[in-house]
Write an enzyme that holds these catalytic residues in place. Sequence first.
Site, PDB file in Angstrom:
ATOM      1  N   SER A  56      72.489 -55.580  61.275  1.00  0.00           N
ATOM      2  CA  SER A  56      72.602 -56.658  60.281  1.00  0.00           C
ATOM      3  C   SER A  56      74.008 -57.251  60.340  1.00  0.00           C
ATOM      4  O   SER A  56      74.908 -56.680  60.971  1.00  0.00           O
ATOM      5  CB  SER A  56      72.358 -56.093  58.875  1.00  0.00           C
ATOM      6  OG  SER A  56      73.427 -55.231  58.522  1.00  0.00           O
ATOM      7  N   ASP A  93      69.316 -58.426  62.970  1.00  0.00           N
ATOM      8  CA  ASP A  93      68.533 -58.492  61.735  1.00  0.00           C
ATOM      9  C   ASP A  93      69.107 -59.609  60.853  1.00  0.00           C
ATOM     10  O   ASP A  93      70.319 -59.652  60.598  1.00  0.00           O
ATOM     11  CB  ASP A  93      68.667 -57.120  61.034  1.00  0.00           C
ATOM     12  CG  ASP A  93      67.689 -56.927  59.896  1.00  0.00           C
ATOM     13  OD1 ASP A  93      66.649 -57.600  59.873  1.00  0.00           O
ATOM     14  OD2 ASP A  93      67.975 -56.066  59.028  1.00  0.00           O
ATOM     15  N   HIS A 189      63.853 -56.399  49.668  1.00  0.00           N
ATOM     16  CA  HIS A 189      64.870 -55.466  50.161  1.00  0.00           C
ATOM     17  C   HIS A 189      65.392 -54.543  49.048  1.00  0.00           C
ATOM     18  O   HIS A 189      65.344 -54.904  47.882  1.00  0.00           O
ATOM     19  CB  HIS A 189      66.041 -56.250  50.768  1.00  0.00           C
ATOM     20  CG  HIS A 189      65.659 -57.011  51.996  1.00  0.00           C
ATOM     21  ND1 HIS A 189      65.461 -58.363  52.004  1.00  0.00           N
ATOM     22  CD2 HIS A 189      65.413 -56.594  53.260  1.00  0.00           C
ATOM     23  CE1 HIS A 189      65.115 -58.758  53.225  1.00  0.00           C
ATOM     24  NE2 HIS A 189      65.073 -57.699  54.004  1.00  0.00           N
ATOM     25  N   ALA A 234      60.330 -52.885  53.659  1.00  0.00           N
ATOM     26  CA  ALA A 234      59.162 -51.998  53.668  1.00  0.00           C
ATOM     27  C   ALA A 234      59.510 -50.537  53.391  1.00  0.00           C
ATOM     28  O   ALA A 234      58.766 -49.636  53.779  1.00  0.00           O
ATOM     29  CB  ALA A 234      58.425 -52.144  55.001  1.00  0.00           C
ATOM     30  N   SER A 235      60.615 -50.294  52.727  1.00  0.00           N
ATOM     31  CA  SER A 235      60.927 -48.908  52.342  1.00  0.00           C
ATOM     32  C   SER A 235      60.029 -48.474  51.190  1.00  0.00           C
ATOM     33  O   SER A 235      59.636 -49.295  50.351  1.00  0.00           O
ATOM     34  CB  SER A 235      62.399 -48.782  51.931  1.00  0.00           C
ATOM     35  OG  SER A 235      63.202 -48.643  53.078  1.00  0.00           O
ATOM     36  N   ASP A 277      65.191 -49.590  56.080  1.00  0.00           N
ATOM     37  CA  ASP A 277      66.615 -49.286  56.011  1.00  0.00           C
ATOM     38  C   ASP A 277      66.921 -48.464  54.755  1.00  0.00           C
ATOM     39  O   ASP A 277      67.505 -47.387  54.834  1.00  0.00           O
ATOM     40  CB  ASP A 277      67.421 -50.597  56.010  1.00  0.00           C
ATOM     41  CG  ASP A 277      68.913 -50.350  56.131  1.00  0.00           C
ATOM     42  OD1 ASP A 277      69.319 -49.196  56.382  1.00  0.00           O
ATOM     43  OD2 ASP A 277      69.694 -51.302  55.964  1.00  0.00           O
TER      44      ASP A 277
HETATM   45  P1  13P Z   1      64.306 -52.045  53.012  1.00  0.00           P
HETATM   46  O1  13P Z   1      65.454 -52.398  52.132  1.00  0.00           O
HETATM   47  O2  13P Z   1      63.019 -52.019  52.233  1.00  0.00           O
HETATM   48  O3  13P Z   1      64.508 -50.798  53.772  1.00  0.00           O
HETATM   49  O4  13P Z   1      64.138 -53.230  54.089  1.00  0.00           O
HETATM   50  C1  13P Z   1      64.970 -53.304  55.223  1.00  0.00           C
HETATM   51  C2  13P Z   1      64.852 -54.592  55.941  1.00  0.00           C
HETATM   52  O5  13P Z   1      63.957 -55.381  55.741  1.00  0.00           O
HETATM   53  C3  13P Z   1      65.874 -54.875  56.964  1.00  0.00           C
HETATM   54  O6  13P Z   1      65.733 -56.148  57.490  1.00  0.00           O
HETATM   55  O1  G3H Z   2      67.958 -56.594  55.350  1.00  0.00           O
HETATM   56  C1  G3H Z   2      68.787 -55.827  54.912  1.00  0.00           C
HETATM   57  C2  G3H Z   2      69.110 -54.574  55.637  1.00  0.00           C
HETATM   58  O2  G3H Z   2      68.743 -53.471  54.852  1.00  0.00           O
HETATM   59  C3  G3H Z   2      70.557 -54.542  56.031  1.00  0.00           C
HETATM   60  O3  G3H Z   2      71.355 -54.427  54.915  1.00  0.00           O
HETATM   61  O4  G3H Z   2      73.106 -56.189  55.120  1.00  0.00           O
HETATM   62  O5  G3H Z   2      73.487 -54.121  53.754  1.00  0.00           O
HETATM   63  O6  G3H Z   2      73.436 -53.997  56.255  1.00  0.00           O
HETATM   64  P1  G3H Z   2      72.959 -54.706  55.018  1.00  0.00           P
HETATM   65 ZN    ZN Z   3      65.055 -57.614  56.103  1.00  0.00          ZN
END
Ligand code: 13P
Ligand code: G3H
Ligand code: ZN
Length: 330
Positions: A56, A93, A189, A234-235, A277
């Site tokens: 990311s 990402d 997210h 999708a967590s 994530d």
């Molecule tokens: P989560 O926060 O649900 O794990 O999603 C991660 C994600 O979509 C990263 O792009």
């Molecule tokens: O889409 C979000 C991912 O969980 C990445 O998160 O931007 O905090 O690294 P982050």
């Molecule tokens: Zn995402």
Amino acid sequence: MISYKELGLVNSKELFAKAVKGGYAIPAFNFNNMEQMQAIISACVETESPVILQVSSGARKYANQTLLRYMAQGAVEYAKELGKNIPIVLHLDHGDTFELCKSCIEMGFSSVMIDGSHHSYEKNIELTKQVVEYAHKHGVTVEGELGVLSGIEDDVVAAKSIYTQPEQVEDFVKKTGVDSLAISIGTSHGANKFKPEQCTRNEKGVLVPPPLRFDILEEIERRIPGFPIVLHGASSVPMDLIDVINTHGGKMKDAVGIPEEQLRRAAASAVCKINIDSDGRIAMTAAIRKAFVDNPGEFDPRKYLGPARDALKQLYKHKIVNVLGSANRI
Ligand code: 13P
Ligand code: G3H
Ligand code: ZN
């Protein structure tokens, strides 16, 4: 310019075609550090699963983009050393500009997401098309997004307009040339995906979220049959891990995720990439909090990062085997 092929990475084209046909989803796990990378690769090698390593913008800022790219290169060698040449994709990402996508492609990424979902429909098409034209010249695959995934601040469930509109998907895919499409059907997210008032409570008082909009997914599949669909946010936010965090000094209130049976159903459909994530963050945090409470005199980071890495690996193996169905697909 270095091509991902020289690093031993693959793009997502073939992986997605096989996943759609086989009714499973490829795991897309984010990484920011060595322990996460070790957990991802060892879990995928042991389960013989292909994998998408996601970077990311936050990860680039935290860990340095060059280091992350070398870590992905190292991951290819690490997997071989563990005994399996698993397919590994290095994916950007939530890329938000053409320049960022271009720079990742030039560093060896094999796949990029251009997230134009916050722009107007027309601007989203224009930006996505620009990235696709550049990426495809280099054999790099591109994920676009239609519909907005929201955080807890927005009325994601109430506001229908931010779900993906199925009537836009054919036109978007045709005009942009994207290889896969992230859609919005109720995921979001983070660890607080819904407000408590959007949920019901089960007999134990645990929050039960509203179901994903499978009707929208089905309509999208009807309009673009066999086209690779991506689920972000999708967590599942496992309650046993939240309990470990909260009984070891943590304060995660009203955490709620997407139930795993709904993700299993999605993985069996045209959804062929599932992004996880937050669950990894939760697993690491639970293990570290427990290690600190159990061994307050310990100050060697390996003594708490080691258990965190083990917990993460266990979580990833569970996702691969019991949720996504990507084990034994290399
Ligand atoms: P989560 O926060 O649900 O794990 O999603 C991660 C994600 O979509 C990263 O792009
Ligand atoms: O889409 C979000 C991912 O969980 C990445 O998160 O931007 O905090 O690294 P982050
Ligand atoms: Zn995402």
